[in-house]
Design an enzyme around this catalytic site. Structure first.
Site, short mmCIF file in Angstrom:
data_model
loop_
_atom_site.label_atom_id
_atom_site.label_comp_id
_atom_site.label_asym_id
_atom_site.label_seq_id
_atom_site.Cartn_x
_atom_site.Cartn_y
_atom_site.Cartn_z
N PRO A 1 0.82 -1.21 0.00
CA PRO A 1 0.00 0.00 0.00
C PRO A 1 0.86 1.26 0.00
CG PRO A 1 -0.07 -1.06 2.15
CD PRO A 1 0.68 -1.98 1.24
N GLU A 2 0.49 2.20 -0.83
CA GLU A 2 1.17 3.50 -0.85
C GLU A 2 0.26 4.55 -0.21
OE1 GLU A 2 3.89 4.91 -3.44
OE2 GLU A 2 4.25 3.08 -4.58
#
Ligand code: ZN
Length: 279
Positions: free
Chosen positions: A2-3
């Site tokens: 996840p960014e």
């Protein structure tokens, strides 16, 4: 992995469902993730009212009425899964479950266990060992062309590596750095110290727009930020360069000298870029 935009949509989903609720029950299915859970975690969460949420870089802070903040990091593979507390069916790789006073449960699922859970006093969040060295938030007004140029001053490392340095700007990962550099027409190989003035004035808005558009896409493609599966956040992206090696970039369709999107490896990670327009 996840960014920042994914973490932001996960946080918004948690906020939408959990803010103002009381934690009726907290269950831990193991003693650690990347690090051991804090002592007495379940007891300290049980009965607490969830006051508000904050995101800092890729960390989510759930602020509780007793003055504690629950710090969450999704790591490589972490997900937050929301559903009704009954039936309270076990979920594979679910390590922590919070049940609310209005009959919902949110589980922290993390097969690879690089995620993190900790407690910190809300008044001391920014002094936490995982947060204290972080640079400015990319979407904050404090992150400006002038501050970026100042932190890149004299640095001979490639621009790509400098932007992944969390002390320069917090929360940027490989994908969004590639996308922002494409938007700003700057090469990932360029020496970081050469980015000042007009180049910094192009790069900072490009970073903000790239992240802002992704967050907006997450908000518009998901109802209340929740997938039909109950998983919070995440959404389909259309990358302009990331993962598109060999394709023509959208800026040079049919350009006689465009060889398509290139891929190089920098510090062990792939960089995708258009060699014709990114200098
Ligand atoms: Zn191109």
């Amino acid at each position: 992995m996840p960014e920042l935009p994914e973490v932001e949509t996960v946080m918004r989903g948690l906020r939408q469902r959990l803010e103002g609720r009381r934690i009726a029950r907290a269950v831990l299915h193991r003693a650690d993730l990347r690090w051991p859970f804090p002592l007495g975690l379940a007891q300290r969460l049980t009965g607490a009212r969830i006051e508000s949420f904050r995101r800092r870089a890729k960390y989510i802070l759930m602020r509780l009425d007793g003055g504690d903040s629950l710090l969450l990091h999704l790591g490589m593979s972490g997900r937050m899964v929301l559903g009704p507390a009954h039936p309270n069916a076990p979920v594979l790789h679910e390590h922590m479950v919070l049940e609310t006073d209005d009959g919902w449960r949110v589980g922290f699922v993390d097969p690879r266990r690089f995620g993190a859970v900790d407690l910190v006093r809300t008044s001391e969040e920014d002094a936490h060992r995982l947060l204290r060295d972080l640079g400015p938030e990319p979407l904050d007004t404090l992150f400006s062309p002038a501050t970026l140029a100042a932190s890149l001053f004299g640095r001979r490392t490639p621009l790509k590596a400098a932007l992944l340095d969390q002390r320069v700007v917090a929360g940027l990962g490989n994908i969004y750095v590639c996308e922002a550099l494409f938007r700003a027409r700057l090469s990932p190989r360029r020496e970081a110290r050469t980015v000042a003035g007009a180049r910094a004035a192009r790069l900072v808005p490009a970073i903000k727009a790239t992240l802002g558009e992704a967050i907006a896409a997450g908000g518009s493609s998901l109802r209340d930020y929740v997938q039909p599966s109950g998983e919070l956040g995440y959404f389909q992206h259309a990358w302009k360069v990331y993962g598109r090696a060999g394709e023509l970039c959208e800026r040079c369709p049919g350009a006689p000298v465009c060889e398509g999107i290139g891929r190089i490896v920098q510090s062990g990670r792939s960089s995708f870029f258009c060699a014709r327009t990114q200098r």
